[in-house]
Design a protein around this motif. Structure first.
Motif, PDB file in Angstrom:
ATOM      1  N   SER A 180      33.602  46.491  38.666  1.00 57.69           N
ATOM      2  CA  SER A 180      32.751  46.653  39.762  1.00 57.69           C
ATOM      3  C   SER A 180      32.292  45.459  40.685  1.00 57.69           C
ATOM      4  O   SER A 180      32.747  45.279  41.524  1.00 57.69           O
ATOM      5  N   GLN A 240      37.845  51.921  41.827  1.00 54.70           N
ATOM      6  CA  GLN A 240      38.058  50.626  42.431  1.00 54.70           C
ATOM      7  C   GLN A 240      39.288  50.687  43.512  1.00 54.70           C
ATOM      8  O   GLN A 240      41.072  50.362  43.280  1.00 54.70           O
ATOM      9  N   ARG A 300      37.625  43.413  44.330  1.00 50.50           N
ATOM     10  CA  ARG A 300      36.994  43.220  45.322  1.00 50.50           C
ATOM     11  C   ARG A 300      38.826  43.646  46.524  1.00 50.50           C
ATOM     12  O   ARG A 300      39.150  43.301  45.743  1.00 50.50           O
ATOM     13  N   PRO A 301      38.448  44.549  47.349  1.00 47.52           N
ATOM     14  CA  PRO A 301      39.180  44.815  48.490  1.00 47.52           C
ATOM     15  C   PRO A 301      40.570  43.903  48.593  1.00 47.52           C
ATOM     16  O   PRO A 301      40.425  42.607  48.553  1.00 47.52           O
ATOM     17  N   GLY A 302      42.076  43.996  47.998  1.00 49.02           N
ATOM     18  CA  GLY A 302      43.029  43.734  48.376  1.00 49.02           C
ATOM     19  C   GLY A 302      43.266  42.537  47.270  1.00 49.02           C
ATOM     20  O   GLY A 302      44.321  41.689  46.976  1.00 49.02           O
ATOM     21  N   ASP A 303      42.542  42.716  45.871  1.00 52.64           N
ATOM     22  CA  ASP A 303      43.005  42.156  44.579  1.00 52.64           C
ATOM     23  C   ASP A 303      43.995  43.117  44.214  1.00 52.64           C
ATOM     24  O   ASP A 303      43.964  44.351  44.168  1.00 52.64           O
ATOM     25  N   PRO A 310      41.091  37.575  48.506  1.00 52.01           N
ATOM     26  CA  PRO A 310      41.762  38.279  47.160  1.00 52.01           C
ATOM     27  C   PRO A 310      42.031  37.517  46.488  1.00 52.01           C
ATOM     28  O   PRO A 310      42.607  36.078  46.473  1.00 52.01           O
ATOM     29  N   TYR A 348      40.689  50.527  46.440  1.00 52.61           N
ATOM     30  CA  TYR A 348      41.129  49.956  47.261  1.00 52.61           C
ATOM     31  C   TYR A 348      41.782  48.432  46.735  1.00 52.61           C
ATOM     32  O   TYR A 348      42.330  47.652  47.552  1.00 52.61           O
ATOM     33  N   LEU A 349      42.230  48.724  45.904  1.00 52.11           N
ATOM     34  CA  LEU A 349      43.249  47.676  44.948  1.00 52.11           C
ATOM     35  C   LEU A 349      44.258  47.719  45.041  1.00 52.11           C
ATOM     36  O   LEU A 349      45.235  49.067  45.358  1.00 52.11           O
ATOM     37  N   THR A 350      44.769  47.130  45.612  1.00 55.11           N
ATOM     38  CA  THR A 350      46.599  46.796  46.140  1.00 55.11           C
ATOM     39  C   THR A 350      47.336  47.262  45.034  1.00 55.11           C
ATOM     40  O   THR A 350      48.423  47.764  44.756  1.00 55.11           O
TER      41      THR A 350
END
Length: 417
Positions: free
Chosen positions: A331, A364, A335-338, A313, A366-368
């Motif tokens: 895109s 996105q 990434r996931p967790g970023d 991340p 999936y971003l935290t």
């Protein structure tokens, strides 16, 4: 600058040709190395100009955009144009513009600065100029009335389609507009559709084309070329292509009789620095990676570099011009967790940070964490807050204009000193 010419892009050679004529054709007869492409133009120009400087030539360089000050665009033998010379060159252009008839179309700011650069180079009796295309090639102000001895095209990708054409072959055709009859071309590897356009143009003009092969790493920041070990201080595998283009230009110059010993090539590569490209800086306790990554191909190159060097991340600080492929850039990078913090780009058509953040939330999910920051003060506050010390590593990207503003306001970085 605000009073001289209108801001923006208006691709045409006519205004520039008229301006140069009224200035006495300052560019006439000066040998030019003309570099076009989507990404890597500045790096190639930096390498070639430093090699020629190391070889003892009185070499000028003209590039764009600047990061902190307009004077960065005009370089002569290791130094940016002085404040006094910059003012004098602009004043000469201004005086010429004041004599224009009322119905004469006024030049753009880029055309004014290009003309000022030519006045300076003529006054300084340069022996050669390394010239970066501003936008496109065929109708770019740098393509007016010049005498190239070598042309070069770096990697061509999807950018500025609003003005250059809505397909890669159309964009390639505009960039290949710098080719001149009989003048050799050094070219980066391209996709087949792009290469076909360039080769057809070259054959029609009787131009020898050298398509370079990327350099290869033989050690940390080290490559080999014709038996020489060269330092490649500019980071990232994409520089293996840009470095090869620069060396291809050197090879062509040698074939034309320019004296460039191996020692000058080595020294020139050692000396080359090009800020804002995969550059790490210290801000407080944080080490921030900065990269322009202002279009989709550049974002892809940045992502490849990060996948190899910093998997996992990241904390992104991003500002993007509204004219760019915003969705494609996001895109590609995220990434996931970023975590993502969006930033404005003062004085330019940057996408509103709230809109950019909302687009990221939609595309996105999936971003935290996603948050819009109103200005660079908020950026500094966020970067130095206690939470940031334990957050994923920070990366700043999306626009060279944004990087320049961060350098000037947050790092007090006077690149044009």
């Amino acid at each position: 600058m605000e009073s001289l010419g209108h801001f923006g892009v208006d691709l045409s050679l006519e205004r520039m040709q008229v301006l140069l004529q009224r200035l006495g054709q300052p560019q006439a007869g000066i040998p030019v190395i003309h570099v076009a492409g989507t990404n890597g133009k500045g790096s190639v120009c930096a390498w070639v100009s430093h090699v020629l400087w190391a070889a003892g030539y009185r070499v000028g360089r003209y590039t764009s955009p600047h990061l902190v000050h307009w004077r960065e665009r005009i370089w002569l033998r290791g130094e940016y144009i002085s404040t006094e010379d910059w003012s004098q060159s602009l004043a000469q252009v201004r005086d010429t513009l004041q004599s224009y008839p009322p119905d004469e179309p006024s030049p753009t700011q880029f055309e004014v600065v290009t003309a000022a650069a030519w006045l300076y180079f003529r006054q300084q009796a340069v022996e050669v100029v390394v010239l970066e295309v501003g936008l496109g090639g065929r109708l770019d102000a740098t393509n007016a009335g010049i005498d190239p001895i070598v042309t070069a095209i770096t990697s061509i990708g999807w950018d500025h389609w609003q003005r250059l054409g809505n397909s890669l072959p159309q964009i390639a055709s505009e960039k290949a507009g710098i080719l001149k009859p009989g003048i050799p071309l050094v070219c980066a590897p391209q996709t087949p559709e792009v290469m076909a356009v360039i080769q057809a143009k070259a054959e029609a003009l009787g131009i020898p084309v050298q398509v370079v092969q990327p350099l290869e790493w033989v050690g940390p920041q080290t490559v080999r070329w014709q038996g020489l070990s060269l330092c490649l201080p500019l980071t990232g595998d994409v520089q293996l292509i840009n470095g090869a283009v620069a060396l291809g230009i050197v090879e062509r110059l040698r074939q034309q009789g320019w004296s460039i010993p191996d020692a000058a090539v080595k020294k020139g590569f050692d000396l080359t620095r090009w800020p804002g490209r995969l550059q790490r800086v210290q801000i407080g306790s944080q080490v921030l990676l900065m990269d322009g990554a202002h279009n989709l191909p550049a974002a892809q190159a940045l992502r490849r570099y990060l996948d190899e060097t910093q998997p996992g991340p990241l904390t992104w600080y991003i500002g993007i011009l509204s004219t760019k492929d915003v969705s494609g850039i996001l895109s590609t990078l995220l990434r996931p967790g970023d975590r993502l913090f969006t930033l404005p780009i003062a004085g330019h058509s940057g996408m509103d940070p709230e809109q950019l953040a909302q687009l990221a939330r939609e595309r996105q999910p999936y971003l935290t964490h996603v948050q819009a920051l109103p200005d660079l003060s908020a950026f500094l506050t966020q970067l130095s807050c206690p939470e940031a010390s334990t957050a994923p590593p920070p990366v700043l990207c999306g626009s060279l204009y944004l990087l320049g503003q961060v350098m000037q306001e947050c790092l007090r970085w006077d690149l044009a000193r």
